[in-house]
Motif scaffolding. Structure first.
Motif, PDB file in Angstrom:
ATOM      1  N   TYR A   1       0.844  -1.193   0.000  1.00 22.13           N
ATOM      2  CA  TYR A   1       0.000   0.000   0.000  1.00 22.13           C
ATOM      3  C   TYR A   1       0.876   1.238   0.000  1.00 22.13           C
ATOM      4  CZ  TYR A   1       0.893   1.120   4.948  1.00 22.13           C
ATOM      5  OH  TYR A   1       1.481   1.475   6.127  1.00 22.13           O
ATOM      6  N   GLY A   2       0.186   2.369  -0.158  1.00 20.62           N
ATOM      7  CA  GLY A   2       0.867   3.646  -0.051  1.00 20.62           C
ATOM      8  C   GLY A   2       1.421   4.144  -1.371  1.00 20.62           C
ATOM      9  N   PRO A   3       2.105   5.291  -1.374  1.00 20.74           N
ATOM     10  CA  PRO A   3       2.688   5.867  -2.589  1.00 20.74           C
ATOM     11  C   PRO A   3       3.629   4.875  -3.262  1.00 20.74           C
ATOM     12  CG  PRO A   3       2.765   7.465  -0.789  1.00 20.74           C
ATOM     13  CD  PRO A   3       2.350   6.167  -0.187  1.00 20.74           C
ATOM     14  N   ASN A   4       3.424   4.668  -4.571  1.00 23.45           N
ATOM     15  CA  ASN A   4       4.231   3.725  -5.354  1.00 23.45           C
ATOM     16  C   ASN A   4       4.189   2.303  -4.792  1.00 23.45           C
ATOM     17  OD1 ASN A   4       5.423   5.596  -7.359  1.00 23.45           O
ATOM     18  ND2 ASN A   4       6.355   6.510  -5.530  1.00 23.45           N
ATOM     19  N   CYS A   5       3.216   2.053  -3.882  1.00 27.18           N
ATOM     20  CA  CYS A   5       3.045   0.720  -3.287  1.00 27.18           C
ATOM     21  C   CYS A   5       4.318   0.258  -2.582  1.00 27.18           C
ATOM     22  CB  CYS A   5       2.632  -0.296  -4.364  1.00 27.18           C
ATOM     23  SG  CYS A   5       1.119   0.149  -5.251  1.00 27.18           S
ATOM     24  N   GLN A   6       4.978   1.201  -1.920  1.00 22.80           N
ATOM     25  CA  GLN A   6       6.262   0.892  -1.294  1.00 22.80           C
ATOM     26  C   GLN A   6       6.114   0.304   0.105  1.00 22.80           C
ATOM     27  OE1 GLN A   6       8.258   4.676  -1.470  1.00 22.80           O
ATOM     28  NE2 GLN A   6       9.112   4.290  -3.505  1.00 22.80           N
ATOM     29  N   ASN A   7       4.936   0.370   0.714  1.00 25.15           N
ATOM     30  CA  ASN A   7       4.755  -0.097   2.089  1.00 25.15           C
ATOM     31  C   ASN A   7       4.102  -1.471   2.106  1.00 25.15           C
ATOM     32  OD1 ASN A   7       5.719   2.416   2.950  1.00 25.15           O
ATOM     33  ND2 ASN A   7       3.662   3.304   2.865  1.00 25.15           N
ATOM     34  N   ASN A   8       4.540  -2.267   3.079  1.00 25.77           N
ATOM     35  CA  ASN A   8       3.945  -3.589   3.268  1.00 25.77           C
ATOM     36  C   ASN A   8       2.786  -3.500   4.255  1.00 25.77           C
ATOM     37  OD1 ASN A   8       5.794  -5.121   1.633  1.00 25.77           O
ATOM     38  ND2 ASN A   8       7.317  -4.875   3.260  1.00 25.77           N
ATOM     39  N   CYS A   9       1.718  -4.191   3.938  1.00 24.19           N
ATOM     40  CA  CYS A   9       0.623  -4.285   4.901  1.00 24.19           C
ATOM     41  C   CYS A   9       1.144  -4.964   6.163  1.00 24.19           C
ATOM     42  CB  CYS A   9      -0.530  -5.103   4.314  1.00 24.19           C
ATOM     43  SG  CYS A   9      -1.345  -4.326   2.902  1.00 24.19           S
ATOM     44  N   SER A  10       0.596  -4.598   7.310  1.00 21.22           N
ATOM     45  CA  SER A  10       1.062  -5.135   8.589  1.00 21.22           C
ATOM     46  C   SER A  10       0.814  -6.637   8.670  1.00 21.22           C
ATOM     47  CB  SER A  10       0.338  -4.429   9.743  1.00 21.22           C
ATOM     48  OG  SER A  10       0.670  -5.041  10.968  1.00 21.22           O
ATOM     49  N   ASN A  11       1.802  -7.325   9.273  1.00 23.41           N
ATOM     50  CA  ASN A  11       1.619  -8.758   9.533  1.00 23.41           C
ATOM     51  C   ASN A  11       0.579  -8.994  10.619  1.00 23.41           C
ATOM     52  OD1 ASN A  11       3.546  -9.617   7.666  1.00 23.41           O
ATOM     53  ND2 ASN A  11       5.224  -9.323   9.135  1.00 23.41           N
ATOM     54  N   ASN A  12       0.164  -7.900  11.293  1.00 25.66           N
ATOM     55  CA  ASN A  12      -0.764  -8.043  12.409  1.00 25.66           C
ATOM     56  C   ASN A  12      -2.212  -7.862  11.986  1.00 25.66           C
ATOM     57  OD1 ASN A  12       1.475  -8.311  14.185  1.00 25.66           O
ATOM     58  ND2 ASN A  12       1.718  -6.078  14.177  1.00 25.66           N
ATOM     59  N   CYS A  13      -2.436  -7.723  10.652  1.00 28.05           N
ATOM     60  CA  CYS A  13      -3.820  -7.623  10.181  1.00 28.05           C
ATOM     61  C   CYS A  13      -4.536  -8.943  10.432  1.00 28.05           C
ATOM     62  CB  CYS A  13      -3.857  -7.302   8.688  1.00 28.05           C
ATOM     63  SG  CYS A  13      -3.229  -5.654   8.278  1.00 28.05           S
ATOM     64  N   ALA A  14      -5.838  -8.837  10.675  1.00 31.33           N
ATOM     65  CA  ALA A  14      -6.620 -10.049  10.957  1.00 31.33           C
ATOM     66  C   ALA A  14      -6.513 -11.031   9.800  1.00 31.33           C
ATOM     67  CB  ALA A  14      -8.077  -9.683  11.218  1.00 31.33           C
ATOM     68  N   VAL A  15      -6.627 -10.512   8.526  1.00 27.47           N
ATOM     69  CA  VAL A  15      -6.357 -11.329   7.342  1.00 27.47           C
ATOM     70  C   VAL A  15      -4.949 -10.954   6.912  1.00 27.47           C
ATOM     71  CG1 VAL A  15      -7.068 -11.921   5.013  1.00 27.47           C
ATOM     72  CG2 VAL A  15      -8.785 -11.257   6.708  1.00 27.47           C
ATOM     73  N   SER A  16      -4.028 -11.860   7.046  1.00 21.57           N
ATOM     74  CA  SER A  16      -2.618 -11.541   6.912  1.00 21.57           C
ATOM     75  C   SER A  16      -2.307 -10.794   5.618  1.00 21.57           C
ATOM     76  CB  SER A  16      -1.791 -12.826   6.966  1.00 21.57           C
ATOM     77  OG  SER A  16      -0.420 -12.543   6.843  1.00 21.57           O
ATOM     78  N   LYS A  17      -1.646  -9.655   5.753  1.00 21.35           N
ATOM     79  CA  LYS A  17      -1.159  -8.842   4.641  1.00 21.35           C
ATOM     80  C   LYS A  17      -2.259  -8.352   3.702  1.00 21.35           C
ATOM     81  CE  LYS A  17       3.500 -10.756   4.557  1.00 21.35           C
ATOM     82  NZ  LYS A  17       4.560 -11.372   3.717  1.00 21.35           N
ATOM     83  N   GLN A  18      -3.456  -8.193   4.246  1.00 22.64           N
ATOM     84  CA  GLN A  18      -4.526  -7.609   3.441  1.00 22.64           C
ATOM     85  C   GLN A  18      -4.957  -6.305   4.079  1.00 22.64           C
ATOM     86  OE1 GLN A  18      -7.813  -9.942   2.142  1.00 22.64           O
ATOM     87  NE2 GLN A  18      -6.549 -11.677   1.521  1.00 22.64           N
ATOM     88  N   CYS A  19      -4.658  -5.235   3.328  1.00 20.45           N
ATOM     89  CA  CYS A  19      -5.003  -3.926   3.859  1.00 20.45           C
ATOM     90  C   CYS A  19      -5.440  -3.015   2.734  1.00 20.45           C
ATOM     91  CB  CYS A  19      -3.806  -3.316   4.606  1.00 20.45           C
ATOM     92  SG  CYS A  19      -2.391  -2.911   3.536  1.00 20.45           S
TER      93      CYS A  19
END
Length: 649
Positions: free
Chosen positions: A467-485
């Protein structure tokens, strides 16, 4: 006349030519010939050119047709001739002519006709092969059958299967030479064609017997001239419009005293042209003495004027138009339609922007519509109203400053408005950083992409887990559905895993909470330390009075107020009075009391106190004392005292 089969009178020989045969003339040599189709350049006249030394079909000396169900070839002798025999040399491939020669199968089944017209059905069929096989058919063949006619016709067909054994499946012409021998002039017979036939008849070419009348005569003895306004061959031709109704000449149809008004020529069968004021033409050559009526020209006034300008009459001699041509025509006589691509008077204008460059020769109207970028019936107007291309049906893109695009290809001459790119400005910019416009040529974003997209044009949505500008950020590993943000904000879809909080689930639970949504309160951890944010465990142990991994279980009543074990809650020195169990939290059962419920209530007690053993509910009859362990004597028992008092009253 209908075709008549004369096979009964014919003689069929193979190269057995007697001396009288050799005296006849080859009437077919170099005469016009025709065939139903032609293979490559092997035309019909090659069979009457006198050459047949090379008998291969590609040798250049043979007439060759394409394959088909029928094949027909004919020669025109120029006039009705007296025929003695026909010699046919068929192709051999320059190999031995026997049953193994492939061309025998093509030759089988042929017919020969003689006719006075080009239609074989009007003549006679004087030979047809019905018996030969590949082993027996001769080549060359010499067919003798005295007859008369103008056309000799060779014919073969494969129209009614099944065919006899050995026949080829289709019909083809492979004629290297056809020679027609006979007398060049009707009315003579004999080996040198020098003996006159009986008067007014043509006769058998060898015997001299009369076979029919010469042109102009009729009757059994050919002594009667044609009558009833007829002449010529078998008196079948009708006289022309002879002067004063006179009969024409019985042989050639000539009108001896000229023609009636309106006709001309030696037989007066030609009609006068459009002579001036309806005057008759010259009855010999058809010329108009005073010229032509308007609309006609030429010596005979039989030619129509072309399309002269403003319908003016043409020159009645040469047909020229004095003021030029009307729309749609050109040439000296204005009788030639405009060439493709031109129109108007004298065809002086070019078709404008017509598709295929074709327009109406008169009006210039484009028959097949306009080339790309043009409209109107004459295709002289560029596309407008923000359109371009084929039939002006395509819409311009978002050109800079509202300028129109190019009417043909849709290109924006001054570039694109912000938010569009490409030569036609029809492509939408991606999500460039901070809403900046993209490059209007290639759509690239000069300072990268806004949140949620990536790529050279910032038009590709972030892949899962980014996510984020240029998709440079990783979704948090702590999301309820892993890496989905959320690709823009990074907010976790479905919330956080246990122990985490915040929209991006990157903060541990606080305020002495833990677990899912941080809703679980921590236990009583030692020194008021926070519990673990995920599972709630107290990492440094518990405060007094509680036990367990999460320090949320209260200790039981351990002996003398000793502390319980902070892990399993057990009491090291046993339980205090009134309770028992591993963690000293179970009240003594009925009949038990004291520390760890180790003592038994008295037998005479109706229920003792679980702490002290005192019989709170009294003793059984006959017993007394706090624990009902003293026998009764008169007066010391409440029962006896009550009885005594009752008796006194």
């Amino acid at each position: 006349m209908p075709c008549v089969v004369l096979l009964c009178c014919c003689l069929f020989t193979v190269l057995h030519i007697t001396s009288d045969v050799l005296a006849y003339e080859n009437l077919a040599l170099h005469q016009p010939a025709w065939q139903s189709s032609t293979a490559e350049s092997y035309t019909a006249d090659r069979a009457v050119d006198g050459l047949y030394t090379d008998l291969a079909w590609r040798g250049g000396q043979c007439a060759v047709s394409l394959e088909g169900q029928t094949a027909e070839w004919r020669v025109d002798l120029g006039a009705v001739k007296s025929i003695h025999h026909v010699l046919i040399q068929y192709v051999t491939g320059n190999t031995v002519w026997d049953e193994n020669n492939v061309y025998t199968s093509l030759f089988l089944g042929f017919s020969v006709y003689i006719s006075n017209t080009t239609n074989k059905e009007d003549g006679v069929m004087y030979f047809r092969d019905t018996n030969y096989t590949r082993a027996t058919i001769p080549n060359p063949v010499n067919i003798t059958c005295p007859y008369h006619g103008r056309y000799v016709i060779y014919y073969n067909n494969r129209t009614h299967p099944p065919y006899p054994e050995g026949y080829y499946g289709d019909a083809r012409i492979r004629l290297c030479e056809v020679e027609v021998y006979g007398c060049p002039k009707l009315g003579f017979y004999g080996e040198s064609c020098s003996i006159p036939c009986p008067q007014n008849c043509f006769c058998h070419i060898t015997e001299g017997t009369c076979l029919g009348c010469l042109p102009g005569y009729r009757g059994l003895t050919c002594e009667e001239k044609c009558g009833d306004n007829t002449y010529g061959w078998r008196c079948q031709q009708t006289c022309g419009n002879c002067s004063n109704g006179e009969r024409c000449h019985h042989v050639n149809g000539r009108c001896l005293s000229g023609c009636n008004a309106g006709a001309y020529g030696v037989t007066c069968k030609e009609s006068c042209g459009n002579c001036s004021n309806g005057e008759p033409c010259n009855d010999t050559d058809g010329s108009c003495p005073s010229g032509c009526n308007a609309g006609a020209h030429g010596v005979k006034c039989k030619e129509s004027c072309g399309n002269c300008s403003n319908d003016e009459p043409c020159n009645d001699v040469d047909g020229s138009c004095p003021s030029g041509c009307d729309a749609g025509a050109y040439g000296k006589k204005c009788d030639i339609d405009c060439r493709s691509g031109y129109y108007g008077p004298n065809c002086k204008y070019k078709c404008r922007n017509c598709r295929y460059k074709k327009c109406d020769g008169k009006t210039g109207k484009c028959h097949n519509g306009c080339r790309n970028g043009w409209r109107n019936t004459t295709c002289d107007e560029k596309c407008g109203d923000n359109t371009y291309g084929r039939r002006c049906q395509q819409t311009c893109g978002n050109c800079s400053n509202g300028e129109p695009c190019h009417h043909v290809n849709g290109i924006c001459p001054s570039g694109c408005y912000a938010g569009a790119y490409g030569v036609k400005c029809k492509e939408s910019c991606g999500n460039c950083s901070n809403g900046e416009p993209c490059n209007d040529v290639d759509g690239t974003c000069p300072h990268g992409c806004d949140a949620g997209v990536y790529g050279k044009k910032c038009d590709i949505e972030c892949q899962m887990g980014l996510y984020g500008p240029n998709c440079q950020n990783n979704c948090s590993n702590n999301c309820a559905v892993s890496k989905q943000c959320d690709v823009i904000t990074g907010e976790c879809i479905g919330g956080c895993q246990a122990g985490w909080k915040g929209s991006t689930c990157d903060a541990e639970c606080g305020d002495k909470t833990y677990g899912a949504e941080c809703k679980e309160p921590c236990g009583n951890c030692k020194k008021m330390e926070p519990c673990h944010h995920v599972d709630g465990n107290c990492l440094s142990g518990c405060e007094s009075g509680v036990y367990g991994m999460k320090c949320n279980q209260p200790c039981g009543n351990c002996s003398n107020g000793h502390l319980c074990n902070e892990v399993d809650g057990s009491c090291q020195f046993g339980c205090d009075a009134g309770v028992y169990g591993q963690i000293c939290n179970i009240e003594c059962p009925t009949g038990r009391y004291g520390r760890s419920c180790s003592k038994t209530c008295g037998d005479q007690c109706q229920g003792c106190n679980r702490f002290s053993g005192v019989c709170d509910l009294g003793c059984l009859p006959g017993w007394t004392g706090q624990r009902c362990d003293e026998p009764c004597t008169f007066g010391n028992n409440k029962f006896h005292q009550d009885v005594f008092l009752n008796n006194l009253l």
